[in-house]
Write a protein that holds these residues in place. Sequence first.
Motif, PDB file in Angstrom:
ATOM      1  N   ILE A 179      57.720  52.229  54.367  1.00 52.57           N
ATOM      2  CA  ILE A 179      56.915  51.196  55.030  1.00 52.57           C
ATOM      3  C   ILE A 179      57.110  51.244  56.549  1.00 52.57           C
ATOM      4  O   ILE A 179      58.222  51.132  57.059  1.00 52.57           O
ATOM      5  CB  ILE A 179      57.251  49.801  54.460  1.00 52.57           C
ATOM      6  N   ALA A 180      55.986  51.427  57.263  1.00 52.53           N
ATOM      7  CA  ALA A 180      56.008  51.475  58.730  1.00 52.53           C
ATOM      8  C   ALA A 180      55.431  50.200  59.336  1.00 52.53           C
ATOM      9  O   ALA A 180      55.752  49.844  60.465  1.00 52.53           O
ATOM     10  CB  ALA A 180      55.209  52.668  59.234  1.00 52.53           C
ATOM     11  N   GLY A 181      54.570  49.521  58.564  1.00 49.70           N
ATOM     12  CA  GLY A 181      53.947  48.310  59.085  1.00 49.70           C
ATOM     13  C   GLY A 181      53.395  47.461  57.958  1.00 49.70           C
ATOM     14  O   GLY A 181      53.055  47.973  56.891  1.00 49.70           O
ATOM     15  N   LEU A 182      53.315  46.158  58.209  1.00 49.71           N
ATOM     16  CA  LEU A 182      52.888  45.199  57.193  1.00 49.71           C
ATOM     17  C   LEU A 182      51.783  44.298  57.734  1.00 49.71           C
ATOM     18  O   LEU A 182      51.611  44.163  58.939  1.00 49.71           O
ATOM     19  CB  LEU A 182      54.068  44.282  56.800  1.00 49.71           C
ATOM     20  N   THR A 183      51.083  43.670  56.812  1.00 53.37           N
ATOM     21  CA  THR A 183      50.150  42.607  57.179  1.00 53.37           C
ATOM     22  C   THR A 183      50.495  41.361  56.371  1.00 53.37           C
ATOM     23  O   THR A 183      51.229  41.449  55.383  1.00 53.37           O
ATOM     24  CB  THR A 183      48.694  43.037  56.894  1.00 53.37           C
ATOM     25  N   ASN A 184      50.000  40.225  56.798  1.00 48.19           N
ATOM     26  CA  ASN A 184      50.138  39.026  55.963  1.00 48.19           C
ATOM     27  C   ASN A 184      48.958  38.984  54.984  1.00 48.19           C
ATOM     28  O   ASN A 184      48.052  39.819  55.041  1.00 48.19           O
ATOM     29  CB  ASN A 184      50.229  37.752  56.822  1.00 48.19           C
ATOM     30  N   GLU A 185      48.967  38.006  54.083  1.00 47.16           N
ATOM     31  CA  GLU A 185      47.929  37.926  53.046  1.00 47.16           C
ATOM     32  C   GLU A 185      46.548  37.807  53.670  1.00 47.16           C
ATOM     33  O   GLU A 185      45.576  38.381  53.191  1.00 47.16           O
ATOM     34  CB  GLU A 185      48.176  36.720  52.122  1.00 47.16           C
ATOM     35  N   ARG A 186      46.464  37.040  54.740  1.00 43.00           N
ATOM     36  CA  ARG A 186      45.172  36.766  55.362  1.00 43.00           C
ATOM     37  C   ARG A 186      44.641  37.953  56.165  1.00 43.00           C
ATOM     38  O   ARG A 186      43.440  38.037  56.451  1.00 43.00           O
ATOM     39  CB  ARG A 186      45.358  35.550  56.268  1.00 43.00           C
ATOM     40  N   GLY A 187      45.535  38.850  56.581  1.00 40.71           N
ATOM     41  CA  GLY A 187      45.123  40.035  57.313  1.00 40.71           C
ATOM     42  C   GLY A 187      44.998  39.828  58.815  1.00 40.71           C
ATOM     43  O   GLY A 187      44.562  40.728  59.531  1.00 40.71           O
ATOM     44  N   ASN A 188      45.387  38.662  59.309  1.00 41.77           N
ATOM     45  CA  ASN A 188      45.294  38.451  60.764  1.00 41.77           C
ATOM     46  C   ASN A 188      46.582  38.836  61.495  1.00 41.77           C
ATOM     47  O   ASN A 188      46.552  39.136  62.685  1.00 41.77           O
ATOM     48  CB  ASN A 188      44.919  36.999  61.096  1.00 41.77           C
ATOM     49  N   VAL A 189      47.705  38.844  60.762  1.00 42.46           N
ATOM     50  CA  VAL A 189      48.989  39.205  61.377  1.00 42.46           C
ATOM     51  C   VAL A 189      49.395  40.588  60.892  1.00 42.46           C
ATOM     52  O   VAL A 189      49.460  40.833  59.685  1.00 42.46           O
ATOM     53  CB  VAL A 189      50.095  38.186  61.015  1.00 42.46           C
ATOM     54  N   VAL A 190      49.623  41.496  61.838  1.00 39.43           N
ATOM     55  CA  VAL A 190      50.051  42.853  61.507  1.00 39.43           C
ATOM     56  C   VAL A 190      51.250  43.198  62.385  1.00 39.43           C
ATOM     57  O   VAL A 190      51.281  42.867  63.571  1.00 39.43           O
ATOM     58  CB  VAL A 190      48.907  43.874  61.743  1.00 39.43           C
TER      59      VAL A 190
END
Lengths: 233, 82
Positions: A179-190
């Motif tokens: 894993i290099a990067g994540l998002t939140n459920e809503r997709g606005n925070v990365v």
Amino acid sequence: MRIGVVTFPGSLDDRDAQRAARIAGAEAVPLWHGDHDLQGVDAVVLPGGFSYGDYLRAGAIAARAAIMTEVVAAAGKGLPVLGICNGFQMLVEAHLLPGGLIRNAHQQFIRRDQVLRVENNGTAWTSGYEAGQEIVIPMKNADGNFIADDETLKRIEGEGLVAFRYAGGVNPNGSLADIAGLTNERGNVVGLMPHPEHAVEAGFGPDTDAAMKSGVDGLVMFRSVIERALQPA
Amino acid sequence: MPTIVVDVMPKAELLDPQGKAVAGALGRQGSTRFTDVRIGKRFELAVDGPADEAVLAEVREIAATLLSNDVIEDVVAITVVD
């Protein structure tokens, strides 16, 4: 489109992030860690560096800075937020993203042009990529080793919260599930450990097969959030 | 003036790269009887006044929310030292 970039004591790449926002076509708005004011920006970037010396834990003290109260509240209402490197560490410390980031498995600071695979192109910051697209983004960190307990990892994978995975046969720091990067459920925070703001202008980016330092794959991240703002809600 | 000591350790089930590096060094210098090393943090909080229950409650809160990250660490002990 106005993209705010927060400067913390110890931020290193705040100016680079501002520059990336401008190259992508946005107005860059400098924000200050000690203010309770986002100045009405349309998106926020938490830049790389070593905020507050990364004392305690990487990003931990910055995650409790005055401006983060506003960032957390605005993110809850859907404001696009991108955390790069130290900014990613702040996002996990602020519990806007799951899991944690610890010292690289090999204990070394590492800098390399890293191949990433875009796993989720449904976020505010990745919509300009194709799903599964491989991109090259420079990375440079000592605390980029992503960890989470089994239950959290299951949720991350199950809900498609992996935004970017290390690819090209290299996991540079021992991160769980590459894993290099994540998002939140809503997709606005990365959040991601590699630095898209260092791959936005030919001549200053990572090497590609076409030419030295010609890589501009990071620009798509900034363009994605601008495109999204231009579309009718 | 009492001091309150907070001990924080990386979670047992998670990787501790720093501990692993020290364990490797031990092995290389011939100290082979130690099977594992884990590195934690010790915080010493000086308090002006008695370390009463209200103070300890505040320390427990601080330990859980700032001094440790419960995703990666556990608060293993809170001790009052005079």
